[in-house]
Design an enzyme around this catalytic site. Sequence first.
Site, PDB file in Angstrom:
ATOM      1  N   ALA A   8     -24.128  14.406  10.221  1.00  0.00           N
ATOM      2  CA  ALA A   8     -23.885  15.102  11.014  1.00  0.00           C
ATOM      3  C   ALA A   8     -23.990  15.680  12.562  1.00  0.00           C
ATOM      4  O   ALA A   8     -24.527  14.167  12.569  1.00  0.00           O
ATOM      5  CB  ALA A   8     -25.236  15.805  10.238  1.00  0.00           C
ATOM      6  N   HIS A   9     -23.739  16.838  12.814  1.00  0.00           N
ATOM      7  CA  HIS A   9     -23.600  16.530  13.803  1.00  0.00           C
ATOM      8  C   HIS A   9     -25.391  16.087  15.417  1.00  0.00           C
ATOM      9  O   HIS A   9     -26.674  16.541  14.184  1.00  0.00           O
ATOM     10  CB  HIS A   9     -23.506  17.918  14.696  1.00  0.00           C
ATOM     11  CG  HIS A   9     -21.857  18.119  14.289  1.00  0.00           C
ATOM     12  ND1 HIS A   9     -21.479  18.373  13.615  1.00  0.00           N
ATOM     13  CD2 HIS A   9     -21.092  18.521  15.421  1.00  0.00           C
ATOM     14  CE1 HIS A   9     -19.770  19.020  13.384  1.00  0.00           C
ATOM     15  NE2 HIS A   9     -20.073  18.186  15.037  1.00  0.00           N
TER      16      HIS A   9
END
Length: 140
Positions: A8-9
């Site tokens: 994920a970011h």
Amino acid sequence: MVKVIFCAHGDLAVSMLNSVNMVYGATQNITPLLFNRGENAENLVEKMQDVMAKSEHSSWLIAVDLQGGSPYNAAARLAFGKSHIQVISGLSLPLALEIADNQQTMTAKELTDYLLEIGTQCVQSFHHQQCCEEEEADFI
């Protein structure tokens, strides 16, 4: 057994795994990958390949935060034409807990299908639920 990558970011994947471990205790076979500012999908492909190289013949589920983002695009590139790699987007704590709870007993495909089935149950509205309960009470 399904091996899992959370990607994920920012540090969301690490935080997600920490939260899963808070609920269940130490989990195994879930690897969080950071997607840092300045990196791109190609960097993530390399990171994912490095993790997967340690268990080449395993089935994998890559759970990412956002469909269409760099983590998703990297995972989709790896999964293209490979049935032993499944990809889901929309990583949330309820889904992460379900992954950890079922990765020992389901195949990657079964787990993906299950997550798609229950995914809509993970988003709830207090007011909507309260309204539905009131309607049910009026009906009875």
